[in-house]
Structure formats: structure tokens, C-alpha cells
Design a protein around this motif. Structure first.
Motif, PDB file in Angstrom:
ATOM      1  N   SER A 275      -3.176  -5.473  -4.520  1.00 48.15           N
ATOM      2  CA  SER A 275      -3.854  -4.702  -5.571  1.00 48.15           C
ATOM      3  C   SER A 275      -3.525  -3.215  -5.478  1.00 48.15           C
ATOM      4  O   SER A 275      -3.652  -2.485  -6.450  1.00 48.15           O
ATOM      5  N   ASN A 276      -3.109  -2.750  -4.298  1.00 49.48           N
ATOM      6  CA  ASN A 276      -2.762  -1.334  -4.146  1.00 49.48           C
ATOM      7  C   ASN A 276      -1.267  -1.055  -4.285  1.00 49.48           C
ATOM      8  O   ASN A 276      -0.824   0.071  -4.080  1.00 49.48           O
TER       9      ASN A 276
ATOM     10  N   LEU B 295       2.285  -0.078  -5.703  1.00 46.77           N
ATOM     11  CA  LEU B 295       2.768   0.806  -6.765  1.00 46.77           C
ATOM     12  C   LEU B 295       4.221   0.477  -7.052  1.00 46.77           C
ATOM     13  O   LEU B 295       5.021   0.323  -6.133  1.00 46.77           O
TER      14      LEU B 295
ATOM     15  N   GLN C 299       0.616  -0.143 -11.438  1.00 49.57           N
ATOM     16  CA  GLN C 299      -0.218  -0.201 -10.247  1.00 49.57           C
ATOM     17  C   GLN C 299      -0.888  -1.562 -10.127  1.00 49.57           C
ATOM     18  O   GLN C 299      -1.530  -2.032 -11.053  1.00 49.57           O
TER      19      GLN C 299
ATOM     20  N   SER D 251       4.179  -2.063  -0.597  1.00 45.60           N
ATOM     21  CA  SER D 251       3.148  -1.106  -1.010  1.00 45.60           C
ATOM     22  C   SER D 251       3.712  -0.138  -2.053  1.00 45.60           C
ATOM     23  O   SER D 251       2.987   0.357  -2.907  1.00 45.60           O
TER      24      SER D 251
END
Lengths: 124, 135
Positions: A31-32, A34, A43, A112
Motif C-alpha cells: 500500500s505504500n 510508489l 501510489q 517500495s
């Protein structure tokens, strides 16, 4: 495993999936996460996968030509990939650059940060 | 979770840094000042076209032998890294064309990791490479 082995293995598997079963890439995002996809900011794994479901092509063969890895200070792996992507029915491949920051969560590697750019090709 | 404001701040900082970096690199009289942009006292990971440059001395030596450059930037992308607070740590990529001694042109790609240390932004990881030759 060394950061080099982790980075290379991860990248090879990533493009294998991207070429053959794109939907399975959902597993490498969180969910984090990018993603900057050719300048477009996304995002979260859900947004990234939604974008992948709406690419302008259905069949593409990604070929990673160079994979360079560095350890990051946060115990992650920085990966730079330079390669080609051949779209179905196109004669000339496109050249791409992709950058990953891999991080660990519960012993599992995930992306990430990712920055992808087409940087040429297409018969030019 | 990364806030939208972090992304905005990162974009701003990245463009500032890009301006500063290539301005120094392309200015023959100020080129060596670029060493001050690399984090002091931190393990440095710097690789330029396959040359490993682990410290300030190596960077200085490498730049001493580099012909005059002129970098034309096509695109800059940047993102906050995990664990960042108020855009104090970001990943940045640059793509463009570099001209050496007003003659030889090469497409280049650079990836930088920037971190704020004691109130200043520094490079802690740097990767620069040529892609294609330009006619």
C-alpha cells in the motif's frame, strides 16, 4: 544472499511476470509503494495494478540487458535496469530504464519505489 | 504512509538539486566543488560508467580526468524513500544528453539517493551511466 543476487533475481522474475502474467505483479507491491510510470505518479499497489491493466498494449516482451545493484542504507537494494521491450506487431523494440528500491517486510522483498521511463528505440 | 506533501516537497528539492549538481559539474572553474555535495562521513556508493568511487578523493581524481561537459536534461523523476520525514530522503533519476568538449555526445542516465544530514541535502548513492551514442 548478497544484495546483487537479490536484485538480479528479483528483476529477472519481475520482467518474466510483466511479459507473461502481469496480474501476478500485485504480489510485489504494498500500500505504500510508489511508482512513476513515464512521469505519471502512482501510489499503492492497487493504483499501480489498475494502471497496468490499462496499458496501451496487451503483449510485450521485456528483456533486461543490464541489471546493476547497490545496497541502500536502509538495508534495501537499489536496482537499475536498462533493457528493451518489444511490443506485439511492432518491428523495433523500445528502450527502457527502470529503477527499483527493494525493501523487506516480514522477510519478503517488495518494491517500495519504482521509476520507469521509455528512453528511446522504436526504430529512431 | 507517504503524504502527498512529501511528494511535492521532494519534486521541489530534486529540481533544486539537479540545478545545483549539473551547474557545478559543467563549470570548469567550479567542478571540484561538487565533492561537497557528497555526504561526509557516510559510506558512499558512487559508480560512474563502471568506475567505483568510494570517497571524496576518488571523485576528485575521476573528475580531474573528465573532459569538459555540458549536460542537457530531458527528464527528472523523484520519489520520497521509505521512512522519510518531510522529504528528507529521496530517490531521483535523470535522463539526458551529455556533450564532451563540445564534440562527443552521449545519452546518459543517472540515479541518485539524496538524504538530509544536519540540515543539508547530500548525495549518499550515485549511479551514472551512458546509454547510447548520439550523432
Amino acid at each position: 544472499m548478497s544484495f546483487q543476487e537479490i536484485g538480479v533475481a528479483f528483476a529477472r522474475q519481475y520482467y518474466e511476470f510483466f511479459s507473461k502474467s502481469r496480474d501476478q505483479l500485485a504480489g510485489v507491491y504494498r500500500s505504500n509503494s510508489l511508482m512513476t510510470w513515464m512521469g505519471e505518479q502512482l501510489q499503492g499497489g492497487a493504483s499501480i495494478m489498475a494502471r497496468f491493466a490499462n496499458l496501451g498494449f496487451n503483449e510485450a516482451i521485456f528483456k533486461a540487458e543490464d541489471i546493476d545493484c547497490h545496497p541502500s542504507l536502509s538495508n534495501g537494494v537499489l536496482v537499475v535496469v536498462n533493457g528493451e521491450v518489444l511490443l506485439k506487431d511492432e518491428r523495433h523494440p523500445l528502450k527502457f530504464n527502470d529503477v527499483f528500491h527493494l525493501a523487506q517486510e516480514n522477510g519478503q522483498w517488495y518494491i517500495s519505489n519504482q521509476i520507469f521511463r521509455i528512453v528511446g528505440g522504436g526504430g529512431q | 504512509m507517504t503524504e502527498y506533501s512529501d511528494c511535492t516537497e521532494v519534486s521541489k528539492k530534486a529540481l533544486e538539486f539537479r540545478q545545483q549538481f549539473y551547474q557545478l559539474l559543467d563549470d570548469p572553474n567550479k567542478r571540484m566543488d561538487i565533492v561537497n555535495l557528497y555526504a561526509p562521513g557516510t559510506p558512499l556508493l558512487c559508480e560512474w560508467n563502471g568506475h567505483s568511487l568510494p570517497d571524496a578523493a576518488s571523485i576528485t581524481a575521476y573528475l580531474s580526468g573528465l573532459p569538459r561537459t555540458n549536460h542537457k536534461i530531458d527528464c527528472v523523476d523523484a520519489q520520497p524513500l521509505p521512512g522519510n520525514e518531510h522529504a528528507d530522503s529521496f530517490l531521483m533519476t535523470v535522463h539526458g544528453v551529455v556533450t564532451y568538449d563540445n564534440e562527443h555526445r552521449r545519452e546518459f542516465f543517472q540515479r541518485l539517493v539524496i538524504r538530509k544530514v544536519d540540515g543539508r541535502y547530500y548525495i549518499i548513492n550515485d549511479y551514472y551511466r551512458w546509454l547510447s551514442e548520439k550523432e
